[in-house]
Scaffold this motif. Structure first.
Motif, PDB file in Angstrom:
ATOM      1  N   TRP A 148      -3.937   9.241 -17.450  1.00 43.02           N
ATOM      2  CA  TRP A 148      -4.461   7.933 -17.065  1.00 43.02           C
ATOM      3  C   TRP A 148      -3.595   7.243 -16.017  1.00 43.02           C
ATOM      4  N   THR A 149      -2.289   7.564 -15.967  1.00 40.72           N
ATOM      5  CA  THR A 149      -1.408   6.888 -15.010  1.00 40.72           C
ATOM      6  C   THR A 149      -1.795   7.212 -13.566  1.00 40.72           C
ATOM      7  N   VAL A 150      -2.294   8.439 -13.348  1.00 43.90           N
ATOM      8  CA  VAL A 150      -2.732   8.816 -11.997  1.00 43.90           C
ATOM      9  C   VAL A 150      -3.952   7.999 -11.594  1.00 43.90           C
ATOM     10  N   TYR A 151      -4.902   7.875 -12.510  1.00 43.16           N
ATOM     11  CA  TYR A 151      -6.113   7.113 -12.210  1.00 43.16           C
ATOM     12  C   TYR A 151      -5.791   5.623 -12.043  1.00 43.16           C
ATOM     13  N   ALA A 152      -4.810   5.142 -12.808  1.00 48.40           N
ATOM     14  CA  ALA A 152      -4.409   3.736 -12.689  1.00 48.40           C
ATOM     15  C   ALA A 152      -3.777   3.476 -11.326  1.00 48.40           C
ATOM     16  N   ALA A 153      -2.929   4.408 -10.874  1.00 48.43           N
ATOM     17  CA  ALA A 153      -2.300   4.251  -9.558  1.00 48.43           C
ATOM     18  C   ALA A 153      -3.352   4.299  -8.452  1.00 48.43           C
ATOM     19  N   ALA A 154      -4.339   5.188  -8.594  1.00 48.01           N
ATOM     20  CA  ALA A 154      -5.415   5.270  -7.601  1.00 48.01           C
ATOM     21  C   ALA A 154      -6.216   3.970  -7.576  1.00 48.01           C
ATOM     22  N   ALA A 155      -6.479   3.403  -8.758  1.00 52.25           N
ATOM     23  CA  ALA A 155      -7.219   2.137  -8.825  1.00 52.25           C
ATOM     24  C   ALA A 155      -6.418   1.007  -8.199  1.00 52.25           C
ATOM     25  N   CYS A 156      -5.098   1.016  -8.427  1.00 52.41           N
ATOM     26  CA  CYS A 156      -4.240  -0.024  -7.839  1.00 52.41           C
ATOM     27  C   CYS A 156      -4.220   0.069  -6.313  1.00 52.41           C
ATOM     28  N   GLU A 184       0.832  -1.205   0.000  1.00 55.88           N
ATOM     29  CA  GLU A 184       0.000   0.000   0.000  1.00 55.88           C
ATOM     30  C   GLU A 184       0.867   1.254   0.000  1.00 55.88           C
ATOM     31  N   LEU A 185       1.930   1.228   0.786  1.00 51.52           N
ATOM     32  CA  LEU A 185       2.811   2.388   0.875  1.00 51.52           C
ATOM     33  C   LEU A 185       3.461   2.687  -0.469  1.00 51.52           C
ATOM     34  N   LEU A 186       4.009   1.674  -1.128  1.00 56.67           N
ATOM     35  CA  LEU A 186       4.689   1.893  -2.406  1.00 56.67           C
ATOM     36  C   LEU A 186       3.723   2.424  -3.467  1.00 56.67           C
ATOM     37  N   THR A 187       2.526   1.858  -3.509  1.00 57.76           N
ATOM     38  CA  THR A 187       1.529   2.337  -4.474  1.00 57.76           C
ATOM     39  C   THR A 187       1.148   3.778  -4.184  1.00 57.76           C
ATOM     40  N   ALA A 188       0.981   4.100  -2.906  1.00 56.81           N
ATOM     41  CA  ALA A 188       0.609   5.463  -2.511  1.00 56.81           C
ATOM     42  C   ALA A 188       1.718   6.452  -2.853  1.00 56.81           C
ATOM     43  N   LEU A 189       2.978   6.046  -2.701  1.00 49.34           N
ATOM     44  CA  LEU A 189       4.096   6.936  -3.022  1.00 49.34           C
ATOM     45  C   LEU A 189       4.135   7.254  -4.517  1.00 49.34           C
ATOM     46  N   VAL A 190       3.867   6.236  -5.333  1.00 53.42           N
ATOM     47  CA  VAL A 190       3.816   6.454  -6.784  1.00 53.42           C
ATOM     48  C   VAL A 190       2.690   7.428  -7.123  1.00 53.42           C
ATOM     49  N   LEU A 191       1.535   7.224  -6.505  1.00 53.47           N
ATOM     50  CA  LEU A 191       0.387   8.091  -6.753  1.00 53.47           C
ATOM     51  C   LEU A 191       0.664   9.518  -6.287  1.00 53.47           C
ATOM     52  N   LEU A 192       1.208   9.648  -5.090  1.00 52.43           N
ATOM     53  CA  LEU A 192       1.457  10.967  -4.523  1.00 52.43           C
ATOM     54  C   LEU A 192       2.482  11.744  -5.344  1.00 52.43           C
ATOM     55  N   TYR A 193       3.484  11.054  -5.842  1.00 49.24           N
ATOM     56  CA  TYR A 193       4.487  11.722  -6.668  1.00 49.24           C
ATOM     57  C   TYR A 193       3.848  12.317  -7.918  1.00 49.24           C
ATOM     58  N   GLN A 194       2.916  11.601  -8.506  1.00 46.29           N
ATOM     59  CA  GLN A 194       2.238  12.114  -9.698  1.00 46.29           C
ATOM     60  C   GLN A 194       1.280  13.259  -9.368  1.00 46.29           C
ATOM     61  N   LEU A 195       0.794  13.283  -8.141  1.00 49.47           N
ATOM     62  CA  LEU A 195      -0.144  14.325  -7.733  1.00 49.47           C
ATOM     63  C   LEU A 195       0.546  15.634  -7.352  1.00 49.47           C
ATOM     64  N   ARG A 196       1.864  15.688  -7.480  1.00 51.90           N
ATOM     65  CA  ARG A 196       2.598  16.915  -7.143  1.00 51.90           C
ATOM     66  C   ARG A 196       2.134  18.106  -7.978  1.00 51.90           C
ATOM     67  N   ALA A 197       1.557  17.815  -9.140  1.00 53.80           N
ATOM     68  CA  ALA A 197       1.064  18.888 -10.013  1.00 53.80           C
ATOM     69  C   ALA A 197      -0.020  19.716  -9.332  1.00 53.80           C
ATOM     70  N   VAL A 198      -0.765  19.107  -8.424  1.00 54.63           N
ATOM     71  CA  VAL A 198      -1.839  19.826  -7.734  1.00 54.63           C
ATOM     72  C   VAL A 198      -1.251  20.953  -6.877  1.00 54.63           C
ATOM     73  N   GLU A 199      -0.182  20.656  -6.148  1.00 49.69           N
ATOM     74  CA  GLU A 199       0.444  21.696  -5.330  1.00 49.69           C
ATOM     75  C   GLU A 199       1.032  22.797  -6.204  1.00 49.69           C
ATOM     76  N   ARG A 200       1.622  22.421  -7.324  1.00 49.11           N
ATOM     77  CA  ARG A 200       2.200  23.431  -8.210  1.00 49.11           C
ATOM     78  C   ARG A 200       1.145  24.410  -8.707  1.00 49.11           C
ATOM     79  N   LEU A 201      -0.031  23.901  -8.997  1.00 49.45           N
ATOM     80  CA  LEU A 201      -1.093  24.763  -9.498  1.00 49.45           C
ATOM     81  C   LEU A 201      -1.742  25.586  -8.388  1.00 49.45           C
TER      82      LEU A 201
END
Length: 269
Positions: free
Chosen positions: A150-158, A64-81
């Protein structure tokens, strides 16, 4: 072109490090039980309201941790915006509203416990990612044309896949609902900000723990303007004179140098 790594996303960087450290620490010392959020006996009988916070601190398993880290890294765009201060406020609001909705959902669905981990916060961020981050191109995946997001949604689904049951779906749905309430500015949620002293504290005591050397940091701070035309920054800055130029450049980069969309994002801030 988008900024590489965690440039422009210091809070996401702290979250990545903190999530990893907390998960490892709780696992090493056998303290994973504090991540458990149960109506009975934790809340109803023992009145352990602090579990509403600790349940968001870490994940109980490595997968769960590894999957969440992958997802969170991709979500960095939210903070930038959003900008770091607004993003911090968004996380605080989402945590409070999301956990409240989780408790309501547990009572309505007659579920005694939910999956441990910051599902509420992550899925609130996924919803904001869907709203704020534009797609750059389409690609074909398994014969279907999908946007590059789609990679963000795939990570969330995983992240949800191993726990496709109410215990995990409830906090995830609560996070999305909290994000929707934030976007709709229910009860003025969007206008709330963390106090300045909290930002100063984080900048002085927390950021140095995860920051690189000063030289590398200076290089990263200088880079955001490279791939955005100065005249575009000045054009948007003319409409938002109080906005930081670096933040404007970051927003322009994330929206593909579309000044109209950058203005809409900044206006929403």
């Amino acid at each position: 072109m988008t900024a590489s790594g965690l440039t422009g996303a210091p809070l996401t960087k702290v979250w990545l490090a903190g999530l990893s450290f907390a998960s490892a620490l709780l696992g090493a010392f056998g303290w994973r039980r504090i991540l458990r959020l149960q109506l009975v006996p934790n809340l109803a009988h023992s009145h352990e309201a602090w579990r509403l916070l600790t349940s968001l601190m870490a994940f109980p398993t490595l997968s769960e941790l590894l999957t969440a880290l992958v997802l969170l890294y991709q979500l960095r765009a939210v903070e930038r915006l959003m900008g770091t201060r607004r993003f911090a406020a968004f996380l605080a609001v989402s945590g409070l509203v999301g956990q409240t909705l989780t408790l309501v959902g547990m009572r309505l669905a007659r579920v005694n416990a939910v999956a441990a981990g910051p599902y509420v916060l992550l899925f609130a961020c996924v919803h904001q990612f869907h709203l704020l981050v534009p797609h750059a191109y389409y690609i074909r995946v398994a014969g279907v044309m999908v946007a590059d997001k789609w990679t963000v949604y795939a990570a969330a689904a995983c992240l949800l896949a191993p726990r496709l049951k109410v215990a995990a779906l409830l906090p995830a749905a609560a996070g999305v609902a909290a994000s929707m309430a934030y976007s709709a500015d229910v009860a003025g949620l969007k206008r709330w900000r963390l106090p300045l002293w909290a930002g100063h504290f984080a900048q002085r005591w927390i950021m140095p723990l995860v920051s690189a050397t000063p030289g590398a940091g200076a290089t990263r701070r200088a880079s955001p303007m490279v791939d955005v035309a100065p005249e575009q920054v000045e054009l948007v800055a003319g409409m938002f004179p109080d906005a930081d130029r670096e933040h404007i450049a970051s927003v322009l980069r994330m929206v593909g140098n579309d000044t109209s969309r950058a203005a809409a994002v900044l206006l929403d801030s």
